[in-house]
Scaffold this motif. Structure first.
Motif, PDB file in Angstrom:
ATOM      1  N   GLN A   1       3.270  -7.994  -6.090  1.00  0.00           N
ATOM      2  CA  GLN A   1       3.442  -7.106  -4.938  1.00  0.00           C
ATOM      3  C   GLN A   1       4.609  -6.147  -5.131  1.00  0.00           C
ATOM      4  OE1 GLN A   1       2.879  -8.786  -1.023  1.00  0.00           O
ATOM      5  NE2 GLN A   1       4.666  -7.696  -0.233  1.00  0.00           N
ATOM      6  N   SER A   2       5.722  -6.645  -5.614  1.00  0.00           N
ATOM      7  CA  SER A   2       6.894  -5.770  -5.787  1.00  0.00           C
ATOM      8  C   SER A   2       6.623  -4.682  -6.816  1.00  0.00           C
ATOM      9  CB  SER A   2       8.122  -6.594  -6.190  1.00  0.00           C
ATOM     10  OG  SER A   2       7.940  -7.198  -7.462  1.00  0.00           O
ATOM     11  N   ARG A   3       5.863  -4.992  -7.858  1.00  0.00           N
ATOM     12  CA  ARG A   3       5.552  -3.981  -8.873  1.00  0.00           C
ATOM     13  C   ARG A   3       4.544  -2.959  -8.361  1.00  0.00           C
ATOM     14  NH1 ARG A   3       7.708  -8.129 -11.177  1.00  0.00           N
ATOM     15  NH2 ARG A   3       8.638  -8.079 -13.260  1.00  0.00           N
ATOM     16  N   VAL A   4       3.596  -3.406  -7.545  1.00  0.00           N
ATOM     17  CA  VAL A   4       2.653  -2.465  -6.942  1.00  0.00           C
ATOM     18  C   VAL A   4       3.401  -1.504  -6.021  1.00  0.00           C
ATOM     19  CG1 VAL A   4       0.728  -2.241  -5.326  1.00  0.00           C
ATOM     20  CG2 VAL A   4       0.640  -3.970  -7.127  1.00  0.00           C
ATOM     21  N   ILE A   5       4.297  -2.036  -5.199  1.00  0.00           N
ATOM     22  CA  ILE A   5       5.072  -1.181  -4.294  1.00  0.00           C
ATOM     23  C   ILE A   5       5.907  -0.186  -5.074  1.00  0.00           C
ATOM     24  CG2 ILE A   5       6.966  -1.165  -2.621  1.00  0.00           C
ATOM     25  CD1 ILE A   5       5.906  -3.833  -1.570  1.00  0.00           C
ATOM     26  N   ALA A   6       6.603  -0.666  -6.111  1.00  0.00           N
ATOM     27  CA  ALA A   6       7.450   0.220  -6.908  1.00  0.00           C
ATOM     28  C   ALA A   6       6.630   1.324  -7.559  1.00  0.00           C
ATOM     29  CB  ALA A   6       8.193  -0.590  -7.964  1.00  0.00           C
ATOM     30  N   ARG A   7       5.465   0.971  -8.069  1.00  0.00           N
ATOM     31  CA  ARG A   7       4.610   1.959  -8.733  1.00  0.00           C
ATOM     32  C   ARG A   7       4.095   2.994  -7.739  1.00  0.00           C
ATOM     33  NH1 ARG A   7       3.546   3.129 -14.215  1.00  0.00           N
ATOM     34  NH2 ARG A   7       1.563   4.223 -14.354  1.00  0.00           N
ATOM     35  N   MET A   8       3.650   2.527  -6.588  1.00  0.00           N
ATOM     36  CA  MET A   8       3.081   3.445  -5.607  1.00  0.00           C
ATOM     37  C   MET A   8       4.121   4.399  -5.047  1.00  0.00           C
ATOM     38  SD  MET A   8       0.407   1.045  -3.420  1.00  0.00           S
ATOM     39  CE  MET A   8      -0.379   2.437  -2.612  1.00  0.00           C
ATOM     40  N   THR A   9       5.313   3.888  -4.785  1.00  0.00           N
ATOM     41  CA  THR A   9       6.313   4.717  -4.103  1.00  0.00           C
ATOM     42  C   THR A   9       7.092   5.621  -5.045  1.00  0.00           C
ATOM     43  OG1 THR A   9       7.866   2.853  -4.206  1.00  0.00           O
ATOM     44  CG2 THR A   9       6.585   3.111  -2.187  1.00  0.00           C
ATOM     45  N   THR A  10       7.138   5.287  -6.325  1.00  0.00           N
ATOM     46  CA  THR A  10       7.863   6.154  -7.257  1.00  0.00           C
ATOM     47  C   THR A  10       6.952   7.173  -7.935  1.00  0.00           C
ATOM     48  OG1 THR A  10       7.626   4.515  -9.043  1.00  0.00           O
ATOM     49  CG2 THR A  10       9.635   4.425  -7.720  1.00  0.00           C
ATOM     50  N   LYS A  11       5.729   6.768  -8.238  1.00  0.00           N
ATOM     51  CA  LYS A  11       4.829   7.698  -8.925  1.00  0.00           C
ATOM     52  C   LYS A  11       4.057   8.571  -7.950  1.00  0.00           C
ATOM     53  CE  LYS A  11       1.367   8.041 -12.544  1.00  0.00           C
ATOM     54  NZ  LYS A  11       0.567   7.346 -13.567  1.00  0.00           N
ATOM     55  N   PHE A  12       3.778   8.034  -6.756  1.00  0.00           N
ATOM     56  CA  PHE A  12       2.975   8.777  -5.783  1.00  0.00           C
ATOM     57  C   PHE A  12       3.821   8.981  -4.532  1.00  0.00           C
ATOM     58  CE2 PHE A  12       0.213   6.030  -8.338  1.00  0.00           C
ATOM     59  CZ  PHE A  12      -0.536   7.000  -8.988  1.00  0.00           C
ATOM     60  N   GLU A  13       4.531  10.101  -4.493  1.00  0.00           N
ATOM     61  CA  GLU A  13       5.500  10.341  -3.428  1.00  0.00           C
ATOM     62  C   GLU A  13       4.835  10.493  -2.059  1.00  0.00           C
ATOM     63  OE1 GLU A  13       7.811  13.686  -4.550  1.00  0.00           O
ATOM     64  OE2 GLU A  13       8.813  12.642  -6.211  1.00  0.00           O
ATOM     65  N   SER A  14       3.523  10.709  -2.044  1.00  0.00           N
ATOM     66  CA  SER A  14       2.841  10.897  -0.769  1.00  0.00           C
ATOM     67  C   SER A  14       2.561   9.580  -0.054  1.00  0.00           C
ATOM     68  CB  SER A  14       1.513  11.634  -0.990  1.00  0.00           C
ATOM     69  OG  SER A  14       0.695  10.875  -1.883  1.00  0.00           O
ATOM     70  N   VAL A  15       2.822   8.454  -0.719  1.00  0.00           N
ATOM     71  CA  VAL A  15       2.560   7.144  -0.126  1.00  0.00           C
ATOM     72  C   VAL A  15       3.834   6.594   0.505  1.00  0.00           C
ATOM     73  CG1 VAL A  15       1.872   4.760  -0.591  1.00  0.00           C
ATOM     74  CG2 VAL A  15       0.694   6.651  -1.742  1.00  0.00           C
ATOM     75  N   GLU A  16       3.727   6.138   1.742  1.00  0.00           N
ATOM     76  CA  GLU A  16       4.852   5.523   2.437  1.00  0.00           C
ATOM     77  C   GLU A  16       4.481   4.090   2.792  1.00  0.00           C
ATOM     78  OE1 GLU A  16       7.624   6.257   6.431  1.00  0.00           O
ATOM     79  OE2 GLU A  16       5.600   7.097   6.316  1.00  0.00           O
ATOM     80  N   ILE A  17       5.251   3.124   2.286  1.00  0.00           N
ATOM     81  CA  ILE A  17       5.010   1.716   2.583  1.00  0.00           C
ATOM     82  C   ILE A  17       5.832   1.323   3.804  1.00  0.00           C
ATOM     83  CG2 ILE A  17       5.075  -0.645   1.726  1.00  0.00           C
ATOM     84  CD1 ILE A  17       3.161   1.098   0.173  1.00  0.00           C
ATOM     85  N   LEU A  18       5.158   0.891   4.858  1.00  0.00           N
ATOM     86  CA  LEU A  18       5.837   0.436   6.069  1.00  0.00           C
ATOM     87  C   LEU A  18       5.950  -1.084   6.057  1.00  0.00           C
ATOM     88  CD1 LEU A  18       3.993   2.606   8.767  1.00  0.00           C
ATOM     89  CD2 LEU A  18       6.165   3.098   7.617  1.00  0.00           C
ATOM     90  N   PRO A  19       7.008  -1.638   6.647  1.00  0.00           N
ATOM     91  CA  PRO A  19       7.126  -3.103   6.738  1.00  0.00           C
ATOM     92  C   PRO A  19       5.914  -3.689   7.454  1.00  0.00           C
ATOM     93  CG  PRO A  19       9.198  -2.050   7.339  1.00  0.00           C
ATOM     94  CD  PRO A  19       8.183  -0.949   7.218  1.00  0.00           C
ATOM     95  N   PHE A  20       5.526  -4.902   7.040  1.00  0.00           N
ATOM     96  CA  PHE A  20       4.362  -5.554   7.631  1.00  0.00           C
ATOM     97  C   PHE A  20       4.766  -6.152   8.968  1.00  0.00           C
ATOM     98  CE2 PHE A  20       1.077  -9.091   7.580  1.00  0.00           C
ATOM     99  CZ  PHE A  20       0.011  -8.247   7.860  1.00  0.00           C
ATOM    100  N   GLU A  21       4.745  -5.289   9.988  1.00  0.00           N
ATOM    101  CA  GLU A  21       5.113  -5.680  11.340  1.00  0.00           C
ATOM    102  C   GLU A  21       4.008  -5.246  12.291  1.00  0.00           C
ATOM    103  OE1 GLU A  21       8.787  -3.682  11.974  1.00  0.00           O
ATOM    104  OE2 GLU A  21       9.904  -4.905  10.521  1.00  0.00           O
ATOM    105  N   ARG A  22       3.936  -5.935  13.422  1.00  0.00           N
ATOM    106  CA  ARG A  22       2.860  -5.675  14.378  1.00  0.00           C
ATOM    107  C   ARG A  22       2.841  -4.208  14.815  1.00  0.00           C
ATOM    108  NH1 ARG A  22       1.900 -10.377  18.844  1.00  0.00           N
ATOM    109  NH2 ARG A  22      -0.266 -10.783  18.282  1.00  0.00           N
ATOM    110  N   ALA A  23       4.012  -3.654  15.094  1.00  0.00           N
ATOM    111  CA  ALA A  23       4.074  -2.269  15.564  1.00  0.00           C
ATOM    112  C   ALA A  23       3.549  -1.301  14.515  1.00  0.00           C
ATOM    113  CB  ALA A  23       5.511  -1.910  15.943  1.00  0.00           C
ATOM    114  N   ASN A  24       3.779  -1.630  13.252  1.00  0.00           N
ATOM    115  CA  ASN A  24       3.362  -0.723  12.180  1.00  0.00           C
ATOM    116  C   ASN A  24       1.864  -0.768  11.924  1.00  0.00           C
ATOM    117  OD1 ASN A  24       5.914   0.307  11.749  1.00  0.00           O
ATOM    118  ND2 ASN A  24       6.444  -1.240  10.221  1.00  0.00           N
ATOM    119  N   LEU A  25       1.189  -1.818  12.379  1.00  0.00           N
ATOM    120  CA  LEU A  25      -0.269  -1.836  12.255  1.00  0.00           C
ATOM    121  C   LEU A  25      -0.889  -0.702  13.068  1.00  0.00           C
ATOM    122  CD1 LEU A  25      -1.187  -5.638  12.430  1.00  0.00           C
ATOM    123  CD2 LEU A  25      -1.507  -4.105  10.487  1.00  0.00           C
TER     124      LEU A  25
END
Length: 407
Positions: free
Chosen positions: A96-120
């Motif tokens: 999971q940490s490597r997927v997040i790092a890859r998505m957020t550094t290589k694809f700047e258009s992707v924003e990972i939000l914390p897995f919280e009820r409000a963010n759903l």
């Protein structure tokens, strides 16, 4: 940067190629995107990179994504799991940490939000991921990584990608919660999560999983608190999850039991374990991690581990007798020693557990049978005889027809 004239087939297509670069928002040039699925065995880091790139590359073709050029696409991640054991492990955390790092550094258009009820409610997409051993029970066999990106509004899998990784140096030790649970958490919700993550692009995600997604962030927060040894806070969150409409899940029931036990609330822990047993009986199967001393039928000598076993057996006997069900008690062993030795050992352990249950309720004498599977149905298969393969040393209680139990 490589000139566009070198990455396109013909110079006259340079303008079209540049447009593709701008739309890709991170994919270099006009190079073909990574394959969405590959069976070639790769080093772990490369397999994760290929799966992640393949996932995001598919999104570039979606109208909803292309319309957001200049904006960011919000994603929440339901924590990734080992599909065989239904556990979060050090290896799934690394995935999971490597997927997040890859998505957020290589694809700047992707924003990972914390897995919280409000963010759903804020996020448009839900990312799930699994790691599956291609030869179950065989240590060091290759691992298939699956990633799925589901559009929360429509319930459709917008992208799916997979890759095969070599199991080289990965740590499969479960996180503390999963080490401590008495009953494996693979229930209908987890099975639905796994099916969703394997769903091809364009098809509907498993509805059973999506219908219960609202409570998932609360369960994960509770589990994180338990892993951090904040048992009082964990219990409050597990109780909150359990009080919701979709909170009757093994993850929640296990969490209430564990947190109560850690806090020394014996009566609450026993009540919680009783609910775990009732849940298993209702779903016609209950697997319990009874640990034995090596090579024998005596429960593990350390009271910290085996201390609750008498209560577990008492609750299993009471619930099964009250429900008037018939059971096959199945013993399993870890992958250490010969086939014949482990077949005999697993049979002896199942017989011992049956005797203990009959001691609690004589009505179970005619309602139970026993058998041993040795290590033929290992889930982990490492043969390390430690926390990593504790699931292999389980005893299962399978609900069967009473004609079968009497045979």
């Amino acid at each position: 940067m490589t000139p566009i004239s070198l990455t396109c087939e013909r110079r006259r297509h340079a303008a079209a190629c540049l447009g593709t670069v701008l739309l890709a928002l991170g994919l270099a040039g006009c190079a073909a995107p990574p394959a969405a699925s590959s069976k070639t065995e790769l080093p772990f880091e490369q397999a994760v990179a290929n799966a992640t790139d393949g996932l995001v590359a598919q999104t570039q073709k979606l109208p909803g994504f292309l319309a957001q050029v200049g904006g960011r696409r919000s994603v929440v991640i339901d924590p990734m799991i080992d599909a065989g054991s239904a556990q979060q492990t050090a290896a799934t955390q690394a995935l999971q940490s490597r997927v997040i790092a890859r998505m957020t550094t290589k694809f700047e258009s992707v924003e990972i939000l914390p897995f919280e009820r409000a963010n759903l409610a804020k996020a448009r997409y839900l990312l799930t991921g699994t790691m599956t051993r291609l030869s179950p029970g065989q240590p060091q066999s290759p691992l298939q990584i699956d990633l799925a990106l589901t559009e929360l509004g429509s319930g459709t899998v917008a992208a799916h990608a997979s890759a095969v990784a070599r199991d080289e140096g990965l740590n499969h030790t479960p996180l503390p919660y999963y080490q401590d649970i008495p009953v494996p958490t693979r229930d209908l919700v987890i099975e639905s999560y796994v099916r969703t993550t394997a769903t091809p692009q364009g098809q509907r995600a498993d509805p059973y999983y999506l219908e219960r997604i609202a409570v998932a962030p609360v369960i994960q927060q509770a589990t994180s608190l338990y892993n951090a040894e904040r048992y009082q806070d964990a219990l409050a969150q597990y109780n909150a999850a359990g009080g919701s409409a979709d909170g009757e899940q093994l993850r929640v029931l296990n969490g209430i039991y564990l947190s109560s036990a850690k806090l020394g609330r014996t009566a609450e822990a026993e009540q919680a374990f009783g609910k775990i047993v009732s849940y298993g009986i209702a779903n016609r199967q209950l697997g319990v991690k009874f640990l034995f001393n090596p090579g024998g039928t005596v429960f593990w000598s350390e009271p910290r581990i085996s201390g609750p076993y008498a209560m577990w057996l008492r609750e299993i006997a009471k619930a099964s007798a009250d429900a008037r069900v018939c059971m096959e008690i199945v013993g399993h062993t870890s992958h250490t020693g010969s086939v014949a030795y482990n077949d005999g050992l697993s049979l002896q352990r199942a017989r011992y557990v049956r005797q203990r249950l009959i001691g609690e309720s004589t009505a179970l004498r005619d309602r139970t049978t026993f058998s041993g599977r040795g290590f033929r149905e290992n889930i982990i298969g490492s043969g390390t005889d430690d926390a990593a393969d504790a699931l292999d040393r389980r005893v299962e209680f399978k609900i069967v027809g009473c004609d079968a139990a009497a045979a």
